[in-house]
Design a protein around this motif. Structure first.
Motif, PDB file in Angstrom:
ATOM      1  N   ARG A 333       9.585   4.741   5.534  1.00  0.00           N
ATOM      2  CA  ARG A 333       8.897   4.662   4.195  1.00  0.00           C
ATOM      3  C   ARG A 333       9.033   3.508   3.351  1.00  0.00           C
ATOM      4  O   ARG A 333       7.991   3.127   2.647  1.00  0.00           O
ATOM      5  N   VAL A 334      10.436   3.294   3.242  1.00  0.00           N
ATOM      6  CA  VAL A 334      10.690   1.947   2.260  1.00  0.00           C
ATOM      7  C   VAL A 334      10.044   0.858   2.707  1.00  0.00           C
ATOM      8  O   VAL A 334       9.482   0.022   2.360  1.00  0.00           O
ATOM      9  N   LEU A 335      10.264   0.589   4.001  1.00  0.00           N
ATOM     10  CA  LEU A 335       9.692  -0.653   4.882  1.00  0.00           C
ATOM     11  C   LEU A 335       8.308  -0.739   4.640  1.00  0.00           C
ATOM     12  O   LEU A 335       7.714  -1.943   4.247  1.00  0.00           O
ATOM     13  N   ALA A 336       7.347   0.279   4.884  1.00  0.00           N
ATOM     14  CA  ALA A 336       5.952   0.080   4.539  1.00  0.00           C
ATOM     15  C   ALA A 336       5.555   0.053   3.138  1.00  0.00           C
ATOM     16  O   ALA A 336       4.676  -0.759   2.845  1.00  0.00           O
ATOM     17  N   TYR A 337       6.202   0.714   2.179  1.00  0.00           N
ATOM     18  CA  TYR A 337       6.160   0.581   0.759  1.00  0.00           C
ATOM     19  C   TYR A 337       6.333  -1.139   0.209  1.00  0.00           C
ATOM     20  O   TYR A 337       5.348  -1.771  -0.153  1.00  0.00           O
ATOM     21  N   HIS A 338       7.258  -1.948   0.938  1.00  0.00           N
ATOM     22  CA  HIS A 338       7.444  -3.204   0.533  1.00  0.00           C
ATOM     23  C   HIS A 338       6.641  -4.026   1.126  1.00  0.00           C
ATOM     24  O   HIS A 338       6.180  -5.068   0.638  1.00  0.00           O
ATOM     25  N   LEU A 339       6.262  -3.895   2.292  1.00  0.00           N
ATOM     26  CA  LEU A 339       5.349  -4.627   3.232  1.00  0.00           C
ATOM     27  C   LEU A 339       3.843  -4.664   2.430  1.00  0.00           C
ATOM     28  O   LEU A 339       3.089  -5.609   2.543  1.00  0.00           O
ATOM     29  N   ALA A 340       3.574  -3.300   2.052  1.00  0.00           N
ATOM     30  CA  ALA A 340       2.231  -3.057   1.311  1.00  0.00           C
ATOM     31  C   ALA A 340       2.175  -3.700   0.005  1.00  0.00           C
ATOM     32  O   ALA A 340       1.179  -4.448  -0.685  1.00  0.00           O
ATOM     33  N   ALA A 341       3.258  -3.656  -0.760  1.00  0.00           N
ATOM     34  CA  ALA A 341       3.328  -4.180  -2.214  1.00  0.00           C
ATOM     35  C   ALA A 341       4.084  -5.606  -2.430  1.00  0.00           C
ATOM     36  O   ALA A 341       3.793  -6.109  -3.504  1.00  0.00           O
ATOM     37  N   GLY A 342       4.900  -6.134  -1.417  1.00  0.00           N
ATOM     38  CA  GLY A 342       5.305  -7.565  -1.613  1.00  0.00           C
ATOM     39  C   GLY A 342       4.296  -8.444  -1.350  1.00  0.00           C
ATOM     40  O   GLY A 342       3.141  -8.443  -0.746  1.00  0.00           O
ATOM     41  N   PRO A 343       4.741  -9.693  -1.911  1.00  0.00           N
ATOM     42  CA  PRO A 343       3.645 -10.815  -1.836  1.00  0.00           C
ATOM     43  C   PRO A 343       3.630 -11.651  -0.782  1.00  0.00           C
ATOM     44  O   PRO A 343       2.606 -12.381  -0.315  1.00  0.00           O
ATOM     45  N   ASP A 344       4.725 -11.483   0.285  1.00  0.00           N
ATOM     46  CA  ASP A 344       4.564 -12.131   1.701  1.00  0.00           C
ATOM     47  C   ASP A 344       5.526 -11.087   2.521  1.00  0.00           C
ATOM     48  O   ASP A 344       6.506 -10.442   1.919  1.00  0.00           O
ATOM     49  N   LYS A 405      18.225  13.576  -8.721  1.00  0.00           N
ATOM     50  CA  LYS A 405      18.008  12.252  -8.252  1.00  0.00           C
ATOM     51  C   LYS A 405      16.497  12.134  -7.315  1.00  0.00           C
ATOM     52  O   LYS A 405      15.681  11.400  -7.506  1.00  0.00           O
ATOM     53  N   LEU A 406      16.750  12.989  -6.239  1.00  0.00           N
ATOM     54  CA  LEU A 406      15.469  12.928  -5.357  1.00  0.00           C
ATOM     55  C   LEU A 406      14.189  13.531  -6.118  1.00  0.00           C
ATOM     56  O   LEU A 406      13.144  13.187  -5.854  1.00  0.00           O
ATOM     57  N   ASN A 407      14.442  14.670  -6.870  1.00  0.00           N
ATOM     58  CA  ASN A 407      13.094  15.116  -7.419  1.00  0.00           C
ATOM     59  C   ASN A 407      12.599  14.327  -8.429  1.00  0.00           C
ATOM     60  O   ASN A 407      11.285  14.462  -8.596  1.00  0.00           O
ATOM     61  N   THR A 408      13.098  13.525  -9.083  1.00  0.00           N
ATOM     62  CA  THR A 408      12.610  12.657 -10.105  1.00  0.00           C
ATOM     63  C   THR A 408      12.261  11.323  -9.683  1.00  0.00           C
ATOM     64  O   THR A 408      11.669  10.353 -10.422  1.00  0.00           O
ATOM     65  N   ARG A 409      12.655  10.896  -8.325  1.00  0.00           N
ATOM     66  CA  ARG A 409      12.280   9.456  -7.949  1.00  0.00           C
ATOM     67  C   ARG A 409      10.871   9.244  -7.706  1.00  0.00           C
ATOM     68  O   ARG A 409      10.125  10.324  -7.417  1.00  0.00           O
ATOM     69  N   ALA A 410      10.411   7.947  -7.867  1.00  0.00           N
ATOM     70  CA  ALA A 410       8.959   7.916  -7.808  1.00  0.00           C
ATOM     71  C   ALA A 410       8.578   7.850  -6.286  1.00  0.00           C
ATOM     72  O   ALA A 410       9.454   7.846  -5.402  1.00  0.00           O
ATOM     73  N   SER A 411       7.280   7.948  -5.979  1.00  0.00           N
ATOM     74  CA  SER A 411       6.780   8.192  -4.700  1.00  0.00           C
ATOM     75  C   SER A 411       7.008   6.952  -3.923  1.00  0.00           C
ATOM     76  O   SER A 411       6.780   5.771  -4.517  1.00  0.00           O
ATOM     77  N   LEU A 412       7.117   6.891  -2.536  1.00  0.00           N
ATOM     78  CA  LEU A 412       7.230   5.977  -1.602  1.00  0.00           C
ATOM     79  C   LEU A 412       5.866   5.603  -1.000  1.00  0.00           C
ATOM     80  O   LEU A 412       5.773   4.599  -0.125  1.00  0.00           O
ATOM     81  N   THR A 413       4.851   6.298  -1.447  1.00  0.00           N
ATOM     82  CA  THR A 413       3.528   5.957  -0.984  1.00  0.00           C
ATOM     83  C   THR A 413       3.168   4.695  -1.932  1.00  0.00           C
ATOM     84  O   THR A 413       2.925   4.828  -2.953  1.00  0.00           O
ATOM     85  N   PRO A 414       2.730   3.515  -1.280  1.00  0.00           N
ATOM     86  CA  PRO A 414       2.570   2.333  -2.133  1.00  0.00           C
ATOM     87  C   PRO A 414       0.900   2.463  -2.875  1.00  0.00           C
ATOM     88  O   PRO A 414       0.203   3.362  -2.089  1.00  0.00           O
ATOM     89  N   PRO A 415       0.780   1.888  -3.729  1.00  0.00           N
ATOM     90  CA  PRO A 415      -0.752   2.019  -4.216  1.00  0.00           C
ATOM     91  C   PRO A 415      -1.632   1.774  -3.359  1.00  0.00           C
ATOM     92  O   PRO A 415      -1.522   0.646  -2.785  1.00  0.00           O
ATOM     93  N   GLY A 416      -2.691   2.533  -3.449  1.00  0.00           N
ATOM     94  CA  GLY A 416      -3.652   2.082  -2.438  1.00  0.00           C
ATOM     95  C   GLY A 416      -3.801   2.565  -1.194  1.00  0.00           C
ATOM     96  O   GLY A 416      -4.611   2.484  -0.278  1.00  0.00           O
ATOM     97  N   ALA A 417      -2.695   3.331  -0.895  1.00  0.00           N
ATOM     98  CA  ALA A 417      -2.180   3.914   0.616  1.00  0.00           C
ATOM     99  C   ALA A 417      -3.268   4.996   0.904  1.00  0.00           C
ATOM    100  O   ALA A 417      -3.629   5.727  -0.187  1.00  0.00           O
ATOM    101  N   VAL A 418      -3.491   5.353   1.901  1.00  0.00           N
ATOM    102  CA  VAL A 418      -4.530   6.510   2.292  1.00  0.00           C
ATOM    103  C   VAL A 418      -3.467   7.676   2.217  1.00  0.00           C
ATOM    104  O   VAL A 418      -2.706   7.841   2.688  1.00  0.00           O
ATOM    105  N   ARG A 419      -4.028   8.577   1.291  1.00  0.00           N
ATOM    106  CA  ARG A 419      -3.545  10.054   1.211  1.00  0.00           C
ATOM    107  C   ARG A 419      -3.996  10.941   2.154  1.00  0.00           C
ATOM    108  O   ARG A 419      -5.285  11.182   2.316  1.00  0.00           O
ATOM    109  N   VAL A 420      -3.108  11.546   2.827  1.00  0.00           N
ATOM    110  CA  VAL A 420      -3.642  12.513   3.800  1.00  0.00           C
ATOM    111  C   VAL A 420      -3.222  14.026   3.095  1.00  0.00           C
ATOM    112  O   VAL A 420      -2.560  14.151   2.411  1.00  0.00           O
TER     113      VAL A 420
END
Length: 420
Positions: A333-344, A405-420
């Motif tokens: 999930r973290v991998l996909a987040y950074h690949l979607a949100a990162g500049p390169d 810590k988990l309950n208040t952590r931001a979502s790892l779904t990147p902006p613009g991702a498809v919500r299912v």
């Protein structure tokens, strides 16, 4: 050699981490291709526990209902002695304040659930079975993966913008990235594992973790919601027995060797639980698997450039904290987040590693401590105490992530991702 296929990201390994990565990348608008060495993905293996942190991620992928049908929500870990006397109990999942449950599930059924979701959402061509990655090379604007076709014996090339090695504890690509990594570390413990269908499991939705004063350990829990619906229960059991001196593991280990009940029974001759007959539980298992209990020291870095590691390829650890599959899912999930949100791509993979390497390294070390204390909980023969267990479980929660810590952590779904 002609390149047979191109994708945004090639994921090597069709296990829990690799398939979750494919689903997460697809949801983020990134095209993945999964290469799996096995010719067929079948429901192999035994039980696994998914911590609330992993359940949250699968829920965000729209898989919570399927997971709840397959698994059993674990509400407590019960630490006991070889007579079944409780030393310490620890609430788990929603009972411990998490917004998501902890699920005990059959590893193979979980893998097939993820595979079905990949095929449904990405199409059958998203997973290539019978393809073993053997090498890679970085090009000016991507990565070329060299592979062997296990059906034809021929060679294949795949091109991608990034390569993710999720090929497990015996990772071929990790060995290429870290040729001086050395052998696996063995803690001197042999594990025998099995799954037995029974009429009932008296501890209910608890995970039982018992040990004697010889550092022999026994773990058992339910893993099938569908079995419970039939009025039966599927019990995953694990026996952990010191059988040698800790040290480097040799290369001659047969990782697919079946276990023999005759080797297992003598270590539990003096064990007596009022809720199960251990010899009968062992004997009724469809198969018994035997493994050495191993891990590796945390790496100083995972990958380079457009290549990185994920799951057990990156951070293999003891199963003591029941966290291996969970950490692979979070990696994905973290991998996909950074690949979607990162500049390169290169920067995104560096950010992914920076976020996950320190966290998983801490868990690998915490697993070692959990194993040490869990199998040595008696101050003296006949005088067990749960105090050390309580201390180490508190430390483990801090390393793995407490409820708030988990309950208040931001979502790892990147902006613009498809919500299912």
């Amino acid at each position: 050699m002609a390149t047979t296929h191109s994708a945004d990201v090639v994921v090597v390994g069709g296990g829990i981490g690799g398939l979750t990565a494919a689903l997460s990348l697809h949801a983020a608008g990134i095209e993945p291709l999964v290469l799996e060495s096995a010719r067929e993905i079948r429901p192999l293996g035994v039980g696994i526990n998914l911590q609330p942190a992993a359940v949250r991620e699968l829920a965000e992928l729209g898989l919570l209902d399927e997971l709840a049908e397959l698994g059993v929500p674990a509400v407590e870990h019960v630490f006991a002695d070889s007579r079944g006397r409780t030393l310490f109990g620890e609430a788990r999942g929603t009972a411990a304040g998490y917004n998501w449950p902890q699920f005990s599930v059959h590893r193979g059924e979980l893998q097939l659930m993820l595979l079905d979701a990949v095929v449904e959402r990405l199409g059958p061509g998203a997973v290539r079975t019978g393809v073993r990655a053997v090498d890679f090379e970085e090009t000016g604007d991507g990565v070329r993966v060299h592979a062997a076709d296990r059906s034809t014996g021929g060679s294949l090339d795949f091109s991608a913008g990034a390569l993710v090695a999720a090929d497990g504890i015996h990772s071929t690509l990790r060995a290429l990235l870290h040729p001086d990594q050395g052998p696996l570390r063995w803690n001197g413990v042999t594990m025998w594992r099995g799954v037995t269908e029974t009429e009932s499991f008296a501890p209910g939705n608890s995970v039982v973790i018992a040990a004697d004063d010889k550092n022999t350990q026994f773990v058992a829990y339910q893993i099938s919601g569908t079995a419970l619906e039939r009025g039966r229960t599927l019990v995953n059991w694990v026996c952990l027995v010191p059988t040698g001196e800790p040290g480097a593991l040799g290369t001659g280990v047969n990782w697919n060797a079946p276990g023999a009940i005759e080797d297992l029974l003598p270590h539990y001759a003096d064990w007596h639980f009022d809720w199960t007959d251990l010899p009968e539980l062992f004997a009724r298992s469809e198969q018994i698997l035997e493994y050495p209990m191993v891990d590796r020291d945390p790496l100083p870095f995972w990958g380079r450039g457009r290549v990185t590691l994920l799951g057990d390829a990156a951070h293999p650890g003891y199963p003591s904290g029941a966290n291996g599959g969970t950490q692979a899912i979070i990696d994905a999930r973290v991998l996909a987040y950074h690949l979607a949100a990162g500049p390169d791509v290169v920067g995104a993979l560096a950010a992914y590693e920076a976020e996950r390497r320190a966290a998983t390294s801490a868990i690998v070390l915490a697993n070692r401590e959990m194993d040490r204390v869990g199998r040595n909980r008696s101050a003296a023969p006949g005088g067990p105490s749960g105090e050390s267990i309580e201390k180490v479980t508190e430390a483990y929660r801090r390393a793995a992530g407490e409820a708030e810590k988990l309950n208040t952590r931001a979502s790892l779904t990147p902006p613009g991702a498809v919500r299912v």
